[in-house]
Scaffold this motif. Structure first.
Motif, PDB file in Angstrom:
ATOM      1  N   VAL A  79       4.402   0.808  -3.738  1.00 43.70           N
ATOM      2  CA  VAL A  79       4.611   0.355  -2.334  1.00 43.70           C
ATOM      3  C   VAL A  79       3.770   1.459  -1.506  1.00 43.70           C
ATOM      4  O   VAL A  79       3.727   2.623  -1.641  1.00 43.70           O
ATOM      5  CB  VAL A  79       5.885   0.054  -1.981  1.00 43.70           C
ATOM      6  N   SER A  80       3.561   0.704  -0.420  1.00 46.59           N
ATOM      7  CA  SER A  80       2.954   1.756   0.611  1.00 46.59           C
ATOM      8  C   SER A  80       3.282   1.162   1.902  1.00 46.59           C
ATOM      9  O   SER A  80       3.104  -0.157   2.295  1.00 46.59           O
ATOM     10  CB  SER A  80       1.272   1.617   0.538  1.00 46.59           C
ATOM     11  N   LYS A  81       3.250   2.046   3.088  1.00 47.38           N
ATOM     12  CA  LYS A  81       3.620   1.410   4.428  1.00 47.38           C
ATOM     13  C   LYS A  81       2.311   0.984   4.802  1.00 47.38           C
ATOM     14  O   LYS A  81       2.368   0.099   5.773  1.00 47.38           O
ATOM     15  CB  LYS A  81       3.930   2.881   5.105  1.00 47.38           C
ATOM     16  N   THR A  82       1.362   1.360   4.586  1.00 44.16           N
ATOM     17  CA  THR A  82       0.018   0.717   5.162  1.00 44.16           C
ATOM     18  C   THR A  82      -0.880   0.035   4.191  1.00 44.16           C
ATOM     19  O   THR A  82      -0.811   0.799   2.968  1.00 44.16           O
ATOM     20  CB  THR A  82      -0.698   1.922   5.868  1.00 44.16           C
ATOM     21  N   LYS A  83      -2.053  -0.430   4.265  1.00 45.94           N
ATOM     22  CA  LYS A  83      -2.559  -1.280   3.237  1.00 45.94           C
ATOM     23  C   LYS A  83      -3.671  -0.540   2.829  1.00 45.94           C
ATOM     24  O   LYS A  83      -4.524  -0.027   3.622  1.00 45.94           O
ATOM     25  CB  LYS A  83      -3.157  -2.587   3.698  1.00 45.94           C
ATOM     26  N   PRO A  84      -3.599  -0.023   1.679  1.00 46.82           N
ATOM     27  CA  PRO A  84      -4.436   0.858   1.022  1.00 46.82           C
ATOM     28  C   PRO A  84      -5.922  -0.046   0.934  1.00 46.82           C
ATOM     29  O   PRO A  84      -6.059  -1.324   0.911  1.00 46.82           O
ATOM     30  CB  PRO A  84      -4.230   1.242  -0.444  1.00 46.82           C
ATOM     31  N   ASP A 129       5.890   7.742 -14.468  1.00 48.34           N
ATOM     32  CA  ASP A 129       5.356   6.937 -13.435  1.00 48.34           C
ATOM     33  C   ASP A 129       6.048   6.459 -12.240  1.00 48.34           C
ATOM     34  O   ASP A 129       5.303   5.986 -11.044  1.00 48.34           O
ATOM     35  CB  ASP A 129       4.128   5.721 -14.235  1.00 48.34           C
ATOM     36  N   SER A 130       7.326   6.092 -12.559  1.00 50.78           N
ATOM     37  CA  SER A 130       8.111   5.531 -11.566  1.00 50.78           C
ATOM     38  C   SER A 130       7.848   6.273 -10.157  1.00 50.78           C
ATOM     39  O   SER A 130       8.198   5.648  -9.003  1.00 50.78           O
ATOM     40  CB  SER A 130       9.372   5.103 -12.085  1.00 50.78           C
ATOM     41  N   PHE A 131       7.944   7.386 -10.353  1.00 53.68           N
ATOM     42  CA  PHE A 131       8.466   8.172  -9.153  1.00 53.68           C
ATOM     43  C   PHE A 131       7.370   7.887  -7.744  1.00 53.68           C
ATOM     44  O   PHE A 131       7.908   7.922  -6.821  1.00 53.68           O
ATOM     45  CB  PHE A 131       8.225   9.691  -9.246  1.00 53.68           C
ATOM     46  N   MET A 132       5.963   7.966  -8.318  1.00 48.45           N
ATOM     47  CA  MET A 132       5.142   7.882  -7.194  1.00 48.45           C
ATOM     48  C   MET A 132       5.184   6.423  -6.680  1.00 48.45           C
ATOM     49  O   MET A 132       4.645   6.181  -5.468  1.00 48.45           O
ATOM     50  CB  MET A 132       3.679   8.173  -7.651  1.00 48.45           C
ATOM     51  N   LYS A 133       5.472   5.286  -7.459  1.00 52.74           N
ATOM     52  CA  LYS A 133       5.623   3.914  -6.993  1.00 52.74           C
ATOM     53  C   LYS A 133       6.498   3.807  -5.882  1.00 52.74           C
ATOM     54  O   LYS A 133       6.417   2.907  -5.023  1.00 52.74           O
ATOM     55  CB  LYS A 133       5.819   3.145  -8.319  1.00 52.74           C
ATOM     56  N   PHE A 134       7.838   4.445  -5.939  1.00 52.04           N
ATOM     57  CA  PHE A 134       8.751   4.231  -4.852  1.00 52.04           C
ATOM     58  C   PHE A 134       8.955   5.351  -4.032  1.00 52.04           C
ATOM     59  O   PHE A 134       9.558   5.196  -3.062  1.00 52.04           O
ATOM     60  CB  PHE A 134      10.153   3.867  -5.625  1.00 52.04           C
ATOM     61  N   GLU A 135       7.961   6.348  -4.159  1.00 51.20           N
ATOM     62  CA  GLU A 135       8.227   7.480  -3.293  1.00 51.20           C
ATOM     63  C   GLU A 135       8.025   7.105  -1.754  1.00 51.20           C
ATOM     64  O   GLU A 135       8.684   7.853  -0.993  1.00 51.20           O
ATOM     65  CB  GLU A 135       7.008   8.651  -3.647  1.00 51.20           C
ATOM     66  N   PRO A 136       7.288   6.368  -1.285  1.00 51.34           N
ATOM     67  CA  PRO A 136       7.354   5.968   0.080  1.00 51.34           C
ATOM     68  C   PRO A 136       8.466   5.395   0.712  1.00 51.34           C
ATOM     69  O   PRO A 136       8.905   5.517   1.937  1.00 51.34           O
ATOM     70  CB  PRO A 136       6.049   4.898   0.139  1.00 51.34           C
TER      71      PRO A 136
END
Length: 471
Positions: A79-84, A129-136
């Motif tokens: 996930v990301s707050k802004t669109k990559p 790998d999960s950490f960076m996926k939900f970090e935002p």
């Protein structure tokens, strides 16, 4: 004859009324439901091997991403707050409007945690790998997570958590120091400790001049202390302290800079209970720079001798790395870095001179942080393949902990259920000792706080054990 029968009946009645927690535990050894009820209520002291972001369950993180209408990568579930710029990203609101939200919610849960794990990807990859996926979803929401963890701890009779909350933000410009990366690695390749320490001393002086202390002070005062106070984390039922940590995958200069700031922070705040090092131990930089990292800890200890540190070491098993790489990580964490505690320690049976190493840990009261559910999921090591019994046989102090209960869909109660079911020779008094170890070997700096937690634990056990004497 009548008198004999009467006395026998009295004896039988006394046995019934004198049932202890220990005798009851032995009776229920092979029943997981009964064990769960028993350990759910049993005081469990502290959780000393605990990653904050991996301990928050995926449900509230996903709810937050939906509520704030994050972008979701439909391939990776990141996930990301802004669109990559690259990748197939859609907002959660658009997925909802297209009737696809439920489908992707399920995929997110299965990617951010071990929920419904079916072996479609390697378990260690899914975990790390999960950490960076939900970090935002974590950034800016530490308060909610801390309160969730406190509430859950209280509900299962855990009185203390020593969590790795966050890296320390630092925008220090170290572009003029990048040459040290090559120099440090060259010296490390020769195992020239004297040369490495000399380079670290030069590097330390340069980083110190760049006002490293201000980053530690800002973190201590405006993040840790503020959150801790505003949320009223400590009360008569629960206490929390925070471990600083650095990331293994970083380049040497970056890592050392962060390590210095982490040590300064722990040295100057009673809320920051020591330092750690994280990230996959079998990663490329982790393996390449492992010995160098241990020397860095040794150096920082010389500068800040009062700061304690626990090190992830030996979170490896046969097949994950080459056999020769199983022989030295715990050795170096203890003999080179001087670790006060060891996290995981799964490869101890493969370590060079493992008996001598175990004797050293026992003699010097260096505890092992045992994470049964984590080691089973990530490394596929469990039951008699797990070195728990080896540590126990050599009287190494043992503490039971969760590691990342949110990702693993676990809790502290389950760790004790696994312990009691898998190792029937571990009786109630030994388990109780492990609970007390979790407070006695904590990194709490204020001795009065530690004494109060022990006193509270005494009272909790008294209440718990009284339940059985009444049966």
């Amino acid at each position: 004859m009548t008198r004999i029968i009467t006395l026998f009946c009295i004896f039988i009645a006394q046995i019934g009324f004198s049932q202890t927690a220990e005798s009851y535990l032995e009776k229920i050894r092979n029943n997981e439901a009964l064990l769960t009820a028993f350990f759910q209520q049993m005081p469990k002291g502290g959780d000393l091997h605990h990653h904050f972001s991996g301990s928050v369950y995926a449900e509230p993180l996903l709810e937050r991403a939906i509520a704030e209408d994050f972008y979701l990568n439909l391939e990776t579930m990141e996930v990301s707050k802004t669109k990559p710029e690259k990748g197939n990203w859609q907002t959660f609101s658009s997925l909802k409007n297209n009737g696809k939200l439920a489908q992707y919610e399920q995929q997110v849960m299965q990617t951010w945690s071990a929920k419904d794990y079916n072996g479609s990807v390697p378990s260690d990859d899914l975990f790390f790998d999960s950490f960076m996926k939900f970090e935002p979803t974590i950034a800016g929401h530490f308060a909610e997570g801390m309160l969730e963890l406190k509430k859950r701890a209280i509900s299962e009779n855990v009185s203390y958590i020593e969590t790795q909350l966050s890296t320390i933000p630092c925008d220090m410009n170290i572009s003029d120091l990048t040459d040290f990366n090559t120099k440090l690695r060259q010296a490390a390749s020769q195992k020239d400790e004297k040369a490495v320490l000399k380079l670290l001393d030069e590097l330390y002086k340069s980083i110190e001049k760049k006002d490293a202390k201000k980053y530690a002070e800002d973190f201590n005062n405006n993040f840790i202390a503020k959150l801790h106070k505003d949320l009223k984390i400590d009360d008569e039922r629960f206490t929390m302290r925070y471990q600083n940590f650095v990331l293994r995958f970083m380049e040497p200069v970056d890592l050392f800079k962060n390590l210095i700031i982490a040590f300064i922070s722990s040295n100057e705040s009673k809320l920051t209970a020591g330092v750690n090092i994280v990230s996959p131990e079998h990663g490329e930089n982790s393996m390449k720079d492992y010995w160098l990292h241990m020397v860095m800890f040794k150096y920082c200890h010389s500068k800040f001798p009062d700061v304690k540190y626990t090190l992830h070491a030996g979170e490896l098993t046969l097949g994950l790395v080459q056999p020769e790489d199983l022989t030295w990580h715990i050795n170096d964490a203890i003999y080179v870095a001087g670790a006060n505690r060891i996290g995981h320690g799964v490869d101890i049976a493969y370590e060079a001179n493992s008996y001598d190493l175990l004797k050293y840990m026992s003699k010097n009261n260096i505890p092992i942080e045992i994470n049964l559910a984590s080691n089973e999921f990530i490394l596929k090591v469990k039951e008699n393949r797990h070195p728990f019994t080896l540590y126990k046989e050599f009287n190494v102090p043992i503490v039971i902990s969760t590691d990342d209960a949110g990702i693993l869909r676990s809790n502290m109660t389950e760790q004790y259920v696994l312990l009691a079911k898998r190792y029937p020779d571990v009786n109630y008094e030994v388990i109780k000792k492990y609970v007390y170890n979790s407070i006695n070997y904590s990194f709490i700096q204020d001795e009065s706080v530690k004494k109060q937690l022990i006193k509270d634990l005494d009272n909790r056990f008294k209440i718990f054990e009284a339940k059985f004497s009444k049966n």
